[in-house]
Design a protein around this motif. Structure first.
Motif, PDB file in Angstrom:
ATOM      1  N   ASN A  50       0.841  -1.177   0.000  1.00 32.40           N
ATOM      2  CA  ASN A  50       0.000   0.000   0.000  1.00 32.40           C
ATOM      3  C   ASN A  50       0.882   1.235   0.000  1.00 32.40           C
ATOM      4  O   ASN A  50       1.398   1.633   1.023  1.00 32.40           O
ATOM      5  CB  ASN A  50      -0.934   0.010   1.217  1.00 32.40           C
ATOM      6  N   SER A  66      -3.888   9.109  -0.622  1.00 29.99           N
ATOM      7  CA  SER A  66      -4.289   8.770  -1.984  1.00 29.99           C
ATOM      8  C   SER A  66      -5.498   9.579  -2.444  1.00 29.99           C
ATOM      9  O   SER A  66      -6.309   9.105  -3.219  1.00 29.99           O
ATOM     10  CB  SER A  66      -4.616   7.281  -2.070  1.00 29.99           C
ATOM     11  N   SER A 115      -2.839   7.180 -12.587  1.00 27.99           N
ATOM     12  CA  SER A 115      -3.523   6.624 -13.753  1.00 27.99           C
ATOM     13  C   SER A 115      -4.940   7.163 -13.897  1.00 27.99           C
ATOM     14  O   SER A 115      -5.603   6.880 -14.883  1.00 27.99           O
ATOM     15  CB  SER A 115      -3.559   5.098 -13.674  1.00 27.99           C
ATOM     16  N   SER A 164     -11.014   8.270  -8.973  1.00 29.42           N
ATOM     17  CA  SER A 164     -12.289   7.603  -8.703  1.00 29.42           C
ATOM     18  C   SER A 164     -12.820   8.166  -7.394  1.00 29.42           C
ATOM     19  O   SER A 164     -12.188   9.000  -6.770  1.00 29.42           O
ATOM     20  CB  SER A 164     -12.074   6.084  -8.589  1.00 29.42           C
ATOM     21  N   ASP A 173     -10.537  10.549  -4.997  1.00 30.66           N
ATOM     22  CA  ASP A 173      -9.590   9.476  -4.719  1.00 30.66           C
ATOM     23  C   ASP A 173      -8.721   9.283  -5.951  1.00 30.66           C
ATOM     24  O   ASP A 173      -9.230   9.191  -7.073  1.00 30.66           O
ATOM     25  CB  ASP A 173     -10.319   8.168  -4.391  1.00 30.66           C
ATOM     26  N   ASP A 232      -5.997   7.208  -8.307  1.00 36.31           N
ATOM     27  CA  ASP A 232      -5.633   5.835  -8.653  1.00 36.31           C
ATOM     28  C   ASP A 232      -4.229   5.839  -9.249  1.00 36.31           C
ATOM     29  O   ASP A 232      -3.908   6.688 -10.086  1.00 36.31           O
ATOM     30  CB  ASP A 232      -6.608   5.253  -9.675  1.00 36.31           C
ATOM     31  N   SER A 250      -1.143   3.440 -11.142  1.00 38.43           N
ATOM     32  CA  SER A 250      -0.859   2.207 -11.868  1.00 38.43           C
ATOM     33  C   SER A 250       0.099   1.370 -11.036  1.00 38.43           C
ATOM     34  O   SER A 250       1.153   1.862 -10.653  1.00 38.43           O
ATOM     35  CB  SER A 250      -0.199   2.504 -13.217  1.00 38.43           C
TER      36      SER A 250
END
Length: 178
Positions: A19, A66, A105, A108, A146, A148, A150
């Motif tokens: 993580n 994040s 990437s 969301s 949020d 994201d 890769s």
């Protein structure tokens, strides 16, 4: 017995996910005017457990592990000031890589209690852009996104690959003896 050994080898060789977070990484922040992509101000910021970017008496941007969160500190309308008087139409955050080196990437988990919509966001290989042109905010309104990243592709180490290959070879040799 051989099955237990092979199973143990598989567990040891399996890639584990880590993580990763943005904390202790750096991002580039740009204020844009008259169009998005035309910076009038830029600054490299280190991400931590504090608010990273503030326009006094207007809003804050907080970048967490994040996510990015925008908070309006008072009611205002973008383009309410004449150009050259502190006006701008958006923010760009770029050079995003998490602590494992994975690039941004996309995004969301978008949520807001304002008239800002997901169509006002643009995300690319290492940036996210907020288009604020014509948007009104009331005090306390928020935008939460949020981020994201890769995942890095797992590449087995040569020693792990050799051990795994040896285990497969040993099992096949034992089956041929039977």
């Amino acid at each position: 017995m051989m099955k237990k050994i092979l199973f143990t080898l598989l567990l040891v060789c399996a890639a584990t996910s880590v993580n990763a977070s943005l904390v202790n990484t750096s991002v580039l922040v740009e204020r844009n005017f008259p169009t998005l992509g035309s910076p009038i101000f830029s600054e490299n910021l280190k991400v931590g457990s504090w608010t990273e970017f503030t326009v006094p008496e207007r809003f804050t941007f907080d970048i967490s592990d994040s996510a990015i969160e925008f908070t309006a500190l008072k009611s205002f309308y973008f383009f309410e000031n004449p150009p050259g008087n502190g006006n701008f139409n958006g923010m760009t955050f770029s050079k995003f890589k998490d602590s494992s080196g994975n690039p941004l990437s996309g995004f969301s988990g978008f949520s807001t209690d304002s008239n800002f919509t997901a169509s006002n966001l643009t995300a690319g290989a290492d940036f996210i852009r907020f288009d604020f042109a014509g948007i009104r905010f009331s005090e306390g309104q928020k935008i939460h996104i949020d981020l994201d990243f890769s995942p890095a592709k797992a590449v087995p180490e040569p020693a792990s690959l050799a051990l795994f290959s040896f285990g497969v070879f040993a099992i096949s040799a034992r089956r041929r003896k039977r």
